[in-house]
Design a protein around this motif. Structure first.
Motif, mmCIF file in Angstrom:
data_model
loop_
_atom_site.group_PDB
_atom_site.id
_atom_site.type_symbol
_atom_site.label_atom_id
_atom_site.label_comp_id
_atom_site.label_asym_id
_atom_site.label_seq_id
_atom_site.Cartn_x
_atom_site.Cartn_y
_atom_site.Cartn_z
ATOM 1 N N HIS A 27 6.138 1.343 3.375
ATOM 2 C CA HIS A 27 5.936 0.161 2.523
ATOM 3 C C HIS A 27 6.379 0.417 1.083
ATOM 4 O O HIS A 27 6.174 -0.434 0.217
ATOM 5 C CB HIS A 27 4.464 -0.262 2.571
ATOM 6 C CG HIS A 27 4.021 -0.629 3.964
ATOM 7 N ND1 HIS A 27 3.918 -1.931 4.407
ATOM 8 C CD2 HIS A 27 3.712 0.154 5.027
ATOM 9 C CE1 HIS A 27 3.552 -1.936 5.690
ATOM 10 N NE2 HIS A 27 3.419 -0.686 6.083
ATOM 11 N N ASP B 229 -0.791 -3.915 6.186
ATOM 12 C CA ASP B 229 -1.132 -3.330 7.491
ATOM 13 C C ASP B 229 -2.486 -3.786 8.008
ATOM 14 O O ASP B 229 -3.165 -3.072 8.749
ATOM 15 C CB ASP B 229 -1.042 -1.803 7.428
ATOM 16 C CG ASP B 229 0.403 -1.340 7.614
ATOM 17 O OD1 ASP B 229 1.285 -2.195 7.804
ATOM 18 O OD2 ASP B 229 0.649 -0.120 7.585
ATOM 19 N N HIS C 113 -7.158 0.155 4.754
ATOM 20 C CA HIS C 113 -6.193 0.967 5.495
ATOM 21 C C HIS C 113 -5.627 2.103 4.649
ATOM 22 O O HIS C 113 -5.249 3.155 5.180
ATOM 23 C CB HIS C 113 -5.098 0.013 5.990
ATOM 24 C CG HIS C 113 -3.886 0.663 6.504
ATOM 25 N ND1 HIS C 113 -3.840 1.280 7.734
ATOM 26 C CD2 HIS C 113 -2.651 0.813 5.973
ATOM 27 C CE1 HIS C 113 -2.620 1.765 7.930
ATOM 28 N NE2 HIS C 113 -1.887 1.499 6.875
ATOM 29 N N HIS D 219 1.846 3.777 1.700
ATOM 30 C CA HIS D 219 2.395 4.500 2.857
ATOM 31 C C HIS D 219 3.911 4.383 2.787
ATOM 32 O O HIS D 219 4.439 3.323 2.391
ATOM 33 C CB HIS D 219 1.878 3.918 4.176
ATOM 34 C CG HIS D 219 0.448 4.277 4.457
ATOM 35 N ND1 HIS D 219 -0.336 3.609 5.364
ATOM 36 C CD2 HIS D 219 -0.340 5.249 3.926
ATOM 37 C CE1 HIS D 219 -1.553 4.141 5.388
ATOM 38 N NE2 HIS D 219 -1.578 5.143 4.524
ATOM 39 N N HIS E 188 0.839 -1.212 0.000
ATOM 40 C CA HIS E 188 0.000 0.000 0.000
ATOM 41 C C HIS E 188 0.870 1.256 0.000
ATOM 42 O O HIS E 188 2.056 1.192 0.311
ATOM 43 C CB HIS E 188 -0.984 -0.008 1.177
ATOM 44 C CG HIS E 188 -0.357 0.036 2.542
ATOM 45 N ND1 HIS E 188 0.328 -1.029 3.101
ATOM 46 C CD2 HIS E 188 -0.303 1.023 3.475
ATOM 47 C CE1 HIS E 188 0.746 -0.713 4.311
ATOM 48 N NE2 HIS E 188 0.401 0.537 4.565
HETATM 49 ZN ZN LIG Z 1 0.231 1.681 6.425
#
Ligand SMILES: [Zn+2]
Length: 243
Positions: A39, A138, A119, A36, A34
């Motif tokens: 990651h 996550d 998320h 973020h 994802h």
């Molecule tokens: Zn995350």
């Protein structure tokens, strides 16, 4: 090797690159679960394999990093003790896989992409079916509560519950659960964590105090800040649901 969410510190990714080159198995693909920052990292020594994510993950990473100040802002968000040790030059260089592609395009074991909206935009778990391994990004952590995507979706609660149902649908095929943060779990942990996360999301929806071991004094060492995340989510959701 397929390398999923490879790490955070430059040192740890370099050590991983060393271990992989000692093993004689080159990295032939990467995957980010994802968009973020923790990651989306990569180290030059891991090589130049294509790094995949869902189409939505890649588009979100691209949009958020388009701004020239984006990396400086991410550096400011990091805990101060690691800020100088995270290489950001290869951050977020993700190739989006078309939504209809449900497997990682590579010659290794079949890896199913389980995309859901929970998320973060375009979040995906990966299921390595023949090994019974679920890499959950996550989701399904024993230390982090469900952290909802409160910015990109009209109904973050229902989206999260739908994602848990989707993961529950494959739970019977999972022997090893690998979350992005926290401990690896065995088959017994899959349903337990889904139930725990669903109970947390219900408590959040109903503005009840969650009886959740991850929030409050029972939180594991170093994870006491999760209680602040919970308080912030509760506040934000009040803002979203009140007319
Ligand atoms: Zn995350």
């Amino acid at each position: 090797m397929l390398l999923i969410d490879p790490g955070v510190l430059g040192d740890e990714m370099a050590a991983l690159a060393d271990d992989l080159s000692d093993s004689g198995q080159p990295v032939v693909a990467g995957f980010s679960t994802h968009p973020h920052w923790d990651h989306l990292l990569w180290h030059a020594r891991l090589g130049a394999a294509p790094r995949y994510g869902t189409a939505r993950c890649a588009a979100t990473a691209r949009d958020r990093l388009a701004d020239a100040r984006a990396k400086a802002r991410i550096a400011e968000l990091m805990p101060p003790d690691i800020a100088g040790q995270v290489p950001l030059d290869l951050l977020g260089l993700i190739t989006g896989l078309p939504a209809e592609m449900t497997q990682i395009p590579w010659d290794g074991p079949q890896v199913r992409i389980i995309e859901h909206q929970a998320h973060a935009p375009g979040h995906a778990a990966l299921l390595i079916e023949e090994r019974g391994v679920l890499v959950a990004g996550d989701m399904l952590s024993d230390v982090l509560i469900p952290m909802l995507d409160l910015n990109d979706t009209a109904d973050p609660i229902e989206d999260y519950l739908a994602a848990l149902r989707l993961l529950e649908g494959v739970a019977g095929d999972v022997d090893v659960l690998i979350p992005g943060h926290g401990s690896i779990g065995g088959a017994d942990q899959v349903h337990a964590r889904i139930d725990q996360d669903r109970a947390y999301v219900h408590a959040l929806r109903d503005a009840h105090v969650p009886s959740d071991p991850r929030v409050g004094p029972s939180a594991k060492d170093g994870w006491d800040w999760v209680a602040d995340v919970h308080a912030r989510q509760l506040e934000r959701l009040k803002g979203l649901t009140q007319p």
